[in-house]
Design a protein around this motif. Sequence first.
Motif, mmCIF file in Angstrom:
data_model
loop_
_atom_site.group_PDB
_atom_site.id
_atom_site.type_symbol
_atom_site.label_atom_id
_atom_site.label_comp_id
_atom_site.label_asym_id
_atom_site.label_seq_id
_atom_site.Cartn_x
_atom_site.Cartn_y
_atom_site.Cartn_z
ATOM 1 N N GLY A 119 39.268 50.088 -79.687
ATOM 2 C CA GLY A 119 38.894 50.174 -81.099
ATOM 3 C C GLY A 119 39.564 51.291 -81.860
ATOM 4 N N PHE A 120 40.743 51.718 -81.410
ATOM 5 C CA PHE A 120 41.357 52.932 -81.946
ATOM 6 C C PHE A 120 42.817 52.683 -82.296
ATOM 7 C CE2 PHE A 120 41.963 57.729 -81.229
ATOM 8 C CZ PHE A 120 41.181 58.071 -82.312
ATOM 9 N N TYR A 121 43.337 53.425 -83.280
ATOM 10 C CA TYR A 121 44.782 53.477 -83.470
ATOM 11 C C TYR A 121 45.168 54.935 -83.656
ATOM 12 C CZ TYR A 121 43.889 53.623 -88.571
ATOM 13 O OH TYR A 121 43.450 53.959 -89.830
ATOM 14 N N ASP A 122 45.469 55.564 -82.565
ATOM 15 C CA ASP A 122 45.854 56.975 -82.539
ATOM 16 C C ASP A 122 46.202 57.335 -81.106
ATOM 17 O OD1 ASP A 122 46.207 59.404 -84.135
ATOM 18 O OD2 ASP A 122 44.588 60.232 -82.924
ATOM 19 N N LYS A 123 46.077 58.626 -80.765
ATOM 20 C CA LYS A 123 46.413 59.122 -79.430
ATOM 21 C C LYS A 123 45.311 60.093 -79.010
ATOM 22 C CE LYS A 123 49.275 61.774 -82.414
ATOM 23 N NZ LYS A 123 50.399 61.577 -83.304
ATOM 24 N N ARG A 124 45.673 61.261 -78.453
ATOM 25 C CA ARG A 124 44.770 62.367 -78.131
ATOM 26 C C ARG A 124 43.909 62.150 -76.887
ATOM 27 N NH1 ARG A 124 45.366 62.467 -83.775
ATOM 28 N NH2 ARG A 124 45.791 64.561 -84.584
ATOM 29 N N ASP A 125 43.303 60.971 -76.737
ATOM 30 C CA ASP A 125 42.414 60.761 -75.591
ATOM 31 C C ASP A 125 43.223 60.584 -74.309
ATOM 32 O OD1 ASP A 125 43.057 57.905 -75.141
ATOM 33 O OD2 ASP A 125 42.098 57.612 -77.087
ATOM 34 N N ALA A 126 42.537 60.372 -73.194
ATOM 35 C CA ALA A 126 43.202 60.272 -71.886
ATOM 36 C C ALA A 126 43.364 58.832 -71.407
ATOM 37 C CB ALA A 126 42.437 61.088 -70.846
ATOM 38 N N PHE A 127 43.118 57.854 -72.264
ATOM 39 C CA PHE A 127 43.356 56.475 -71.877
ATOM 40 C C PHE A 127 44.861 56.235 -71.696
ATOM 41 C CE2 PHE A 127 39.120 55.637 -73.906
ATOM 42 C CZ PHE A 127 38.511 55.096 -72.771
ATOM 43 N N GLU A 128 45.203 55.223 -70.922
ATOM 44 C CA GLU A 128 46.588 54.964 -70.574
ATOM 45 C C GLU A 128 47.484 54.799 -71.795
ATOM 46 O OE1 GLU A 128 47.972 54.427 -66.926
ATOM 47 O OE2 GLU A 128 46.487 56.007 -67.290
ATOM 48 N N GLU A 129 46.998 54.105 -72.816
ATOM 49 C CA GLU A 129 47.824 53.869 -74.003
ATOM 50 C C GLU A 129 48.201 55.173 -74.699
ATOM 51 O OE1 GLU A 129 45.511 50.527 -72.771
ATOM 52 O OE2 GLU A 129 44.782 52.452 -73.553
ATOM 53 N N SER A 130 47.380 56.180 -74.552
ATOM 54 C CA SER A 130 47.618 57.469 -75.193
ATOM 55 C C SER A 130 48.562 58.348 -74.386
ATOM 56 C CB SER A 130 46.283 58.197 -75.391
ATOM 57 O OG SER A 130 46.479 59.500 -75.893
ATOM 58 N N ILE A 131 48.446 58.328 -73.059
ATOM 59 C CA ILE A 131 49.198 59.273 -72.234
ATOM 60 C C ILE A 131 50.498 58.693 -71.689
ATOM 61 C CG2 ILE A 131 47.094 60.502 -71.629
ATOM 62 C CD1 ILE A 131 47.196 59.228 -68.880
ATOM 63 N N ARG A 132 50.632 57.375 -71.661
ATOM 64 C CA ARG A 132 51.874 56.765 -71.184
ATOM 65 C C ARG A 132 52.944 56.812 -72.274
ATOM 66 N NH1 ARG A 132 52.834 53.656 -66.847
ATOM 67 N NH2 ARG A 132 51.116 53.283 -65.391
ATOM 68 N N ILE A 133 54.182 57.023 -71.856
ATOM 69 C CA ILE A 133 55.295 57.028 -72.811
ATOM 70 C C ILE A 133 56.472 56.237 -72.221
ATOM 71 C CG2 ILE A 133 54.727 59.218 -73.932
ATOM 72 C CD1 ILE A 133 56.892 60.513 -72.088
ATOM 73 N N PRO A 134 57.351 55.731 -73.089
ATOM 74 C CA PRO A 134 58.598 55.141 -72.591
ATOM 75 C C PRO A 134 59.550 56.253 -72.180
ATOM 76 C CG PRO A 134 58.580 55.129 -74.983
ATOM 77 C CD PRO A 134 57.234 55.639 -74.551
ATOM 78 N N MET A 135 60.303 56.045 -71.115
ATOM 79 C CA MET A 135 61.320 57.012 -70.692
ATOM 80 C C MET A 135 62.486 56.260 -70.040
ATOM 81 S SD MET A 135 61.092 60.432 -68.239
ATOM 82 C CE MET A 135 59.790 61.199 -69.192
ATOM 83 N N LEU A 136 63.671 56.515 -70.554
ATOM 84 C CA LEU A 136 64.900 55.893 -70.060
ATOM 85 C C LEU A 136 65.955 56.979 -69.872
ATOM 86 C CD1 LEU A 136 65.027 52.978 -72.667
ATOM 87 C CD2 LEU A 136 64.227 52.769 -70.299
ATOM 88 N N ALA A 137 66.855 56.773 -68.932
ATOM 89 C CA ALA A 137 67.928 57.744 -68.714
ATOM 90 C C ALA A 137 69.195 57.009 -68.293
ATOM 91 C CB ALA A 137 67.526 58.761 -67.645
ATOM 92 N N ARG A 138 70.332 57.483 -68.819
ATOM 93 C CA ARG A 138 71.630 56.889 -68.470
ATOM 94 C C ARG A 138 72.645 57.990 -68.226
ATOM 95 N NH1 ARG A 138 75.282 53.877 -72.853
ATOM 96 N NH2 ARG A 138 75.683 56.078 -73.317
ATOM 97 N N ALA A 139 73.353 57.905 -67.100
ATOM 98 C CA ALA A 139 74.437 58.830 -66.786
ATOM 99 C C ALA A 139 75.424 58.083 -65.891
ATOM 100 C CB ALA A 139 73.923 60.086 -66.098
ATOM 101 N N PRO A 140 76.442 57.464 -66.477
ATOM 102 C CA PRO A 140 77.394 56.676 -65.697
ATOM 103 C C PRO A 140 77.977 57.475 -64.528
ATOM 104 C CG PRO A 140 77.755 56.328 -68.034
ATOM 105 C CD PRO A 140 76.752 57.435 -67.913
ATOM 106 N N GLY A 141 78.025 56.847 -63.368
ATOM 107 C CA GLY A 141 78.548 57.509 -62.184
ATOM 108 C C GLY A 141 77.513 58.308 -61.426
#
Length: 450
Positions: free
Chosen positions: A274-296
């Motif tokens: 029932g929320f649209y924000d962050k701050r709490d400890a639910f997965e939607e709040s604490i999870r983030i996208p993370m990608l990394a690229r370094a050829p070779g």
Amino acid sequence: MEEAPDFLETPNLDRLAREGAHLANAFVTTSLCSPSRASILTGQYMRNHQVVDNQRPVPRTTRFFPEYLQNAGYQTGYVGKWHMGHENDNPRKGFDHWVSFAGQGTYFDPTFNINGKRKSFKGYNADLLTDQAISWLDQVGKPVKKQKPFFLQIGFKAVHYPFQPPPRHAKRYQGKKIDYPETMANTEENYLSQSNWIRERRYGIHGIDHMETGTLDQDPVPDFDELYHNFCETVHAMDENIGRVLNHLDKLKLTKNTLVIYLGDNGFALGEHGFYDKRDAFEESIRIPMLARAPGIIKPGTKIKEMALNVDLAPTILEYAGVVLPEKPKMDGQSLLPLLKGQKPTDKWREHFVYEYHWEWNFPATPTTFSIRTDHQKYVYYHGVWDRNGFYDLTSDPHERHNLIRVPAYQERIMELREKLFDELDSSGDLAIPIRRPKNEQFYDRKLRR
């Protein structure tokens, strides 16, 4: 939402994942803009760097990892949102080149502080920041300077609420079907075992039954579908600009020698609980996208399941640059480079992490929250509310619908995690909760108290 909708177009983020690594279990240790950004730049938990909210200035003794890169001969640049110290947009230490704006900034027609001089621009914030980033890359990527390495951090304002796409993408996804989260409905099943404050906040400033200033059907307050579609359109515009940067690295023939990391500085609920924000400890709040690229170095299509944190960025980049990590101030993060290379870390990888958030007077819906998350379970402690805490089995209940805090069979495990949580907080002094002085001085005048 638990997963990105099929209609959301992110070809450039997809390119990064395809050509590099997807860190599928990435988290922030505090889901709030300034504290998380400070954790990224220092490699420290909030309790150590002390930037506990969006107004708190950075302590003078703070060391940002680009300072160590400078000492190692790197050219360093920062382009984008800073927001540590609230409205202060002045250049910060550790960066040879500086482009930023005051506070949250604006999506349209922003004013940038460029190396100490302010200049107003017409246009969309993300487009203009990318122009600035590309301009600096042209300078540091010239053949005559190629032997001197560079570090550039771009902090897009997107995708921060209120979501505002550029005109070219407005209404792009209007009418597209949204799969609403399981926990969005205001039903007894969703709230029977949860803390009372979780249900109550859905009527607060960031609750979907209130939507800032009114109910869902009141103008100019957007309804939930409009909010969600705006979010997706803003994401798409950010992806476009990420693509511009990647293409410019190609043009300058810098791609093969450049580590590119993309991450968010916090998660965000879009209807969950029932929320649209962050701050709490639910997965939607604490999870983030993370990608990394370094050829070779990073094999294309690498998928990493180990827990990665925002505090890991600083030690990762320093190790990649060949810079020895400082002993003081000590960093809390671990270098992700062995994982990115497909190697087993020399030390045992983390089996849990501690999450922390301190209550804010200007956004009071979420209490002070401490949590410990393992691969499969999560214990959550709420400070200052006469309510129940949280315990979730993430394997059987990934959407955290069922709070098991009062189930007898889990009491031994709950006590074990609680003790581990508070032992870690106590060892670093975080049990002394910092309080920010209110601006209105009358609250400190004893003559005015009743």
